[in-house]
Design a protein around this motif. Structure first.
Motif, PDB file in Angstrom:
ATOM      1  N   ASN A   1      43.261  15.163  17.264  1.00  0.00           N
ATOM      2  CA  ASN A   1      41.982  15.382  16.670  1.00  0.00           C
ATOM      3  C   ASN A   1      41.566  16.665  16.793  1.00  0.00           C
ATOM      4  OD1 ASN A   1      41.426  12.381  16.271  1.00  0.00           O
ATOM      5  ND2 ASN A   1      41.530  12.254  18.323  1.00  0.00           N
ATOM      6  N   SER A   2      42.344  17.731  17.056  1.00  0.00           N
ATOM      7  CA  SER A   2      41.805  19.184  17.131  1.00  0.00           C
ATOM      8  C   SER A   2      40.743  19.199  18.187  1.00  0.00           C
ATOM      9  CB  SER A   2      41.650  19.812  15.854  1.00  0.00           C
ATOM     10  OG  SER A   2      42.575  19.333  14.810  1.00  0.00           O
ATOM     11  N   VAL A   3      40.990  18.569  19.415  1.00  0.00           N
ATOM     12  CA  VAL A   3      39.659  18.799  20.264  1.00  0.00           C
ATOM     13  C   VAL A   3      40.182  19.594  21.430  1.00  0.00           C
ATOM     14  CG1 VAL A   3      38.387  17.581  21.993  1.00  0.00           C
ATOM     15  CG2 VAL A   3      38.878  16.397  19.891  1.00  0.00           C
ATOM     16  N   ASP A   4      39.396  20.669  21.559  1.00  0.00           N
ATOM     17  CA  ASP A   4      39.837  21.653  22.548  1.00  0.00           C
ATOM     18  C   ASP A   4      39.138  21.469  23.794  1.00  0.00           C
ATOM     19  OD1 ASP A   4      41.052  23.991  23.517  1.00  0.00           O
ATOM     20  OD2 ASP A   4      39.563  25.360  22.566  1.00  0.00           O
ATOM     21  N   MET A   5      39.953  20.333  24.311  1.00  0.00           N
ATOM     22  CA  MET A   5      39.153  20.134  25.872  1.00  0.00           C
ATOM     23  C   MET A   5      39.942  20.837  26.981  1.00  0.00           C
ATOM     24  SD  MET A   5      38.729  16.157  27.318  1.00  0.00           S
ATOM     25  CE  MET A   5      37.602  15.715  26.130  1.00  0.00           C
ATOM     26  N   PRO A   6      39.014  21.472  27.741  1.00  0.00           N
ATOM     27  CA  PRO A   6      39.572  22.051  29.141  1.00  0.00           C
ATOM     28  C   PRO A   6      40.362  21.249  29.807  1.00  0.00           C
ATOM     29  CG  PRO A   6      37.347  22.664  28.760  1.00  0.00           C
ATOM     30  CD  PRO A   6      37.371  21.453  28.069  1.00  0.00           C
TER      31      PRO A   6
ATOM     32  N   LYS B   1      49.650  -0.836  34.187  1.00  0.00           N
ATOM     33  CA  LYS B   1      48.757   0.270  34.003  1.00  0.00           C
ATOM     34  C   LYS B   1      49.189   1.567  33.920  1.00  0.00           C
ATOM     35  CE  LYS B   1      44.569  -1.455  36.379  1.00  0.00           C
ATOM     36  NZ  LYS B   1      43.770  -1.125  37.512  1.00  0.00           N
ATOM     37  N   PRO B   2      48.877   2.507  33.093  1.00  0.00           N
ATOM     38  CA  PRO B   2      49.464   3.648  33.056  1.00  0.00           C
ATOM     39  C   PRO B   2      49.087   4.619  34.403  1.00  0.00           C
ATOM     40  CG  PRO B   2      47.812   3.695  31.368  1.00  0.00           C
ATOM     41  CD  PRO B   2      47.896   2.214  32.021  1.00  0.00           C
ATOM     42  N   ASP B   3      50.233   5.392  34.927  1.00  0.00           N
ATOM     43  CA  ASP B   3      49.804   6.269  35.925  1.00  0.00           C
ATOM     44  C   ASP B   3      48.886   7.455  35.614  1.00  0.00           C
ATOM     45  OD1 ASP B   3      51.615   7.987  34.906  1.00  0.00           O
ATOM     46  OD2 ASP B   3      52.993   7.637  36.220  1.00  0.00           O
ATOM     47  N   PHE B   4      48.615   8.214  36.524  1.00  0.00           N
ATOM     48  CA  PHE B   4      47.738   9.463  36.402  1.00  0.00           C
ATOM     49  C   PHE B   4      48.422  10.278  35.043  1.00  0.00           C
ATOM     50  CE2 PHE B   4      46.812  14.007  37.032  1.00  0.00           C
ATOM     51  CZ  PHE B   4      45.188  13.963  36.594  1.00  0.00           C
ATOM     52  N   GLN B   5      49.566  10.770  35.364  1.00  0.00           N
ATOM     53  CA  GLN B   5      50.356  11.505  34.471  1.00  0.00           C
ATOM     54  C   GLN B   5      50.408  11.085  33.066  1.00  0.00           C
ATOM     55  OE1 GLN B   5      51.030  14.499  34.620  1.00  0.00           O
ATOM     56  NE2 GLN B   5      50.719  14.947  36.939  1.00  0.00           N
ATOM     57  N   THR B   6      50.513   9.690  32.896  1.00  0.00           N
ATOM     58  CA  THR B   6      50.532   9.208  31.648  1.00  0.00           C
ATOM     59  C   THR B   6      49.272   9.056  31.045  1.00  0.00           C
ATOM     60  OG1 THR B   6      52.628   7.574  32.330  1.00  0.00           O
ATOM     61  CG2 THR B   6      51.273   7.025  30.354  1.00  0.00           C
ATOM     62  N   ARG B   7      48.140   8.843  31.768  1.00  0.00           N
ATOM     63  CA  ARG B   7      46.891   8.993  31.176  1.00  0.00           C
ATOM     64  C   ARG B   7      46.635  10.359  30.692  1.00  0.00           C
ATOM     65  NH1 ARG B   7      45.873   5.876  36.094  1.00  0.00           N
ATOM     66  NH2 ARG B   7      44.552   7.404  36.962  1.00  0.00           N
ATOM     67  N   LEU B   8      47.107  11.358  31.464  1.00  0.00           N
ATOM     68  CA  LEU B   8      46.702  12.599  31.006  1.00  0.00           C
ATOM     69  C   LEU B   8      47.412  13.234  29.589  1.00  0.00           C
ATOM     70  CD1 LEU B   8      45.324  15.229  32.075  1.00  0.00           C
ATOM     71  CD2 LEU B   8      47.531  15.927  33.358  1.00  0.00           C
ATOM     72  N   ARG B   9      48.684  12.456  29.569  1.00  0.00           N
ATOM     73  CA  ARG B   9      49.278  12.839  28.196  1.00  0.00           C
ATOM     74  C   ARG B   9      48.833  11.936  27.151  1.00  0.00           C
ATOM     75  NH1 ARG B   9      54.616  10.990  27.708  1.00  0.00           N
ATOM     76  NH2 ARG B   9      54.736   9.745  29.878  1.00  0.00           N
TER      77      ARG B   9
ATOM     78  N   LEU C   1      45.649  11.533  26.933  1.00  0.00           N
ATOM     79  CA  LEU C   1      44.531  12.336  26.534  1.00  0.00           C
ATOM     80  C   LEU C   1      44.813  13.539  25.702  1.00  0.00           C
ATOM     81  CD1 LEU C   1      42.347  12.495  29.616  1.00  0.00           C
ATOM     82  CD2 LEU C   1      41.798  11.340  27.130  1.00  0.00           C
ATOM     83  N   LYS C   2      45.777  14.264  26.347  1.00  0.00           N
ATOM     84  CA  LYS C   2      46.334  15.502  25.580  1.00  0.00           C
ATOM     85  C   LYS C   2      46.625  14.992  24.164  1.00  0.00           C
ATOM     86  CE  LYS C   2      48.352  17.992  29.341  1.00  0.00           C
ATOM     87  NZ  LYS C   2      49.491  18.317  30.225  1.00  0.00           N
ATOM     88  N   SER C   3      47.520  14.065  24.168  1.00  0.00           N
ATOM     89  CA  SER C   3      47.983  13.667  22.746  1.00  0.00           C
ATOM     90  C   SER C   3      46.764  13.320  21.801  1.00  0.00           C
ATOM     91  CB  SER C   3      49.075  12.388  22.865  1.00  0.00           C
ATOM     92  OG  SER C   3      48.810  11.615  21.616  1.00  0.00           O
ATOM     93  N   ARG C   4      45.707  12.449  22.270  1.00  0.00           N
ATOM     94  CA  ARG C   4      44.612  12.255  21.302  1.00  0.00           C
ATOM     95  C   ARG C   4      44.006  13.581  20.999  1.00  0.00           C
ATOM     96  NH1 ARG C   4      46.842   8.378  20.615  1.00  0.00           N
ATOM     97  NH2 ARG C   4      46.316   6.314  20.978  1.00  0.00           N
ATOM     98  N   CYS C   5      43.860  14.589  22.031  1.00  0.00           N
ATOM     99  CA  CYS C   5      43.061  15.750  21.717  1.00  0.00           C
ATOM    100  C   CYS C   5      43.639  16.625  20.576  1.00  0.00           C
ATOM    101  CB  CYS C   5      42.960  16.670  22.821  1.00  0.00           C
ATOM    102  SG  CYS C   5      41.748  15.839  23.989  1.00  0.00           S
TER     103      CYS C   5
END
Ligand SMILES: Nc1ncnc2c1ncn2[C@@H]1O[C@H](COP(=O)(O)OP(=O)(O)OP(=O)(O)O)[C@@H](O)[C@H]1O
Length: 457
Positions: free
Chosen positions: A302-307, A285-293, A295-299
């Motif tokens: 897709n040019s999603v400006d997610m806070p 399972k990916p850890d928190f930091q990897t999950r965050l990365r 998400l950032k990569s997907r955003c």
């Protein structure tokens, strides 16, 4: 700086990275040239370049500074020579055009149709795979298998729970090989496809063609869901023979499955040993930091400006697998753009609630009781030795739903239903088949899933 000094610097780096990472990433880096305060390091290909820069750039910089006594301006370039098991040439000047040619991001924007089997998804490339500690080894192995011509790694088995990137990595290998050698015959199939094709061939008297196809006309075999072969003796024998031909001809093979070869029940010894004959790599399972990365990569893609706080919330809550994480991202962006809801924690909470659907409170026992009620059987019947059709159906359904909605292992679920691991896998396969073929079992399963997901358990 000269070649000897660069070797000394690499030896220094060796002390700071795991041995497999050193072999995979650092050892092949060559010294392209050095002038004034500038040094050029050459990497085997664009993927290595990106990865080395991102993961080892600062370590390399600090080691160079340590050895030379002053900081140098470092440029990572792609060597003209392709990656091999030996380090790349030290003096070759990199050509920008080579970099451009090798980038997977330039693949055509359509899924890739192969000679045989399923299509490769266009987005399942190495570029889009975010590497974390959970997948570092699997990623390195897949990349190495894909990139090296004549390398010693020919067979890789990827194993993980659902949604952790096995298909993504397998297909990335396919893309990478096709991109570099478009003539390669890549077959991308699931174990079930292989089985069905073989059964069809047996029925129609086309076994010779089937054998010929897999044994002599395939350069790269990507086979998914190998656990499906449990108990399928005839297919296992045929696959084992096929593998012998492919091994003999030095072909590349990637398997993936929900369990390690050693843990797949009812597999004959011949096939089991062949499946484990190469590198076997679990993806955790990916850890928190990897999950965050991720998400950032997907955003970014897709040019999603997610806070940031919304991303952190999603990464914190959606921890089961990457598919779930992606689903959270899609949910938030869809609600935001379709309903105009502000992209804030409140919105993320509403999305997460639907996805996790009280997963943590769902237990095997709860599912068992629900299924018993639905099928009109008693809790004793469902775990009994009886093979009465209604008991078998309810048991299989309970096992399938427990696997889907709880974190329990197949083994533990099997035990709760008084069954062996192999029977539990068989039950899961049976219900999956029902869903695929839209049988009464499949439809009943959908009703029960809706109940669970709406919290009606
Ligand atoms: N490390 C990763 N970086 C980026 N995306 C990832 C990563 N791991 C998984 N994904 C994405 O998560 C989704 C699920 O991955 P994939 O289908 O490869 O999982 P799987 O392990 O094959 O699952 P299953 O066993 O259910 O087939 C895909 O959209 C994939 O692109």
């Amino acid at each position: 700086m000269d070649a000897n000094l660069w070797d000394t610097i690499k030896s220094g780096i060796k002390n700071h990275v795991p041995a497999h990472s050193y072999r995979m990433w650092i050892e092949p880096i060559g010294l392209g040239g050095c002038q004034d305060n500038q040094v050029e390091l050459t990497c085997a290909n664009a993927f290595s370049q990106k990865r080395i820069q991102e993961h080892y750039g600062s370590l390399i910089r600090s080691e160079i500074e340590k050895q030379t006594g002053h900081p140098l301006d470092i440029r990572f370039a792609v060597s003209e020579k392709q990656s091999t098991v030996t380090p790349v040439a030290r003096t070759r000047t990199p050509k920008p055009s080579v970099f451009a040619r090798e980038r997977q991001m330039e693949l055509p924007q359509v899924a890739t149709r192969l000679l045989s089997g399923r299509m490769l998804r266009k987005d399942y490339t190495f570029d889009r795979f975010v590497v974390g500690q959970n997948s570092d080894f699997a990623y390195s192995a897949a990349l190495s298998l894909a990139a090296k011509k004549g390398g010693s790694l020919k067979t890789l088995f990827l194993s993980s729970h659902t949604g952790m990137g096995k298909s993504h990595l397998s297909q990335a290998v396919g893309h990478h090989i096709l991109h570099k050698s478009p003539g390669e015959r890549i077959y991308y199939v699931t174990a079930e496809d292989f089985t069905n094709e073989m059964v069809g061939a047996l029925r129609s008297g086309g076994m010779d063609t089937f054998k010929e196809k897999y044994r002599t006309q395939c350069d790269v075999l990507l086979m998914e869901d190998v656990h499906f072969l449990t108990g399928k003796d005839r297919t296992q024998q045929e696959l084992a023979m096929t593998l012998d031909y492919l091994f003999e001809a030095d072909k590349k093979i990637i398997f993936s499955g929900a369990a390690l070869p050693a843990d797949i029940p009812k597999l004959n010894d011949q096939l089991r040993s062949r499946l484990s004959s190469g590198l076997v790599s679990p993806i955790e399972k990916p850890d928190f930091q990897t999950r965050l990365r991720i998400l950032k990569s997907r955003c970014r893609e897709n040019s999603v400006d997610m806070p940031m706080r919304v991303m952190e919330f999603l990464a914190g809550e959606l921890e089961d697998n990457v598919r779930q994480l992606e689903s959270g991202l899609i949910g938030v962006t869809a609600k935001h753009s379709l309903l105009g809801t502000p992209m804030d924690i409140e919105l993320a909470e509403s999305v997460v609630k639907n996805i996790v659907c009280r997963k943590r409170q769902i237990t095997v026992e709860g599912i068992k009781l629900m299924v018993c009620k639905e099928f009109g059987v008693s809790p004793e019947d469902i775990v009994s030795k009886s093979r009465k059709q209604n008991f078998v159906r309810s048991r299989q359904m309970g096992i399938y739903l427990s696997r889907k909605y709880t974190d329990q292992s197949i083994q533990a679920i099997g035990r709760s239903f008084n069954r062996y691991h192999a029977t539990a896998i068989h039950a899961i396969n049976a219900v999956e088949k029902g869903i695929r073929e839209k049988t009464a079992v499949g439809r009943q399963c959908e009703v029960l899933q809706k109940k669970i997901e709406s919290g009606d358990l």
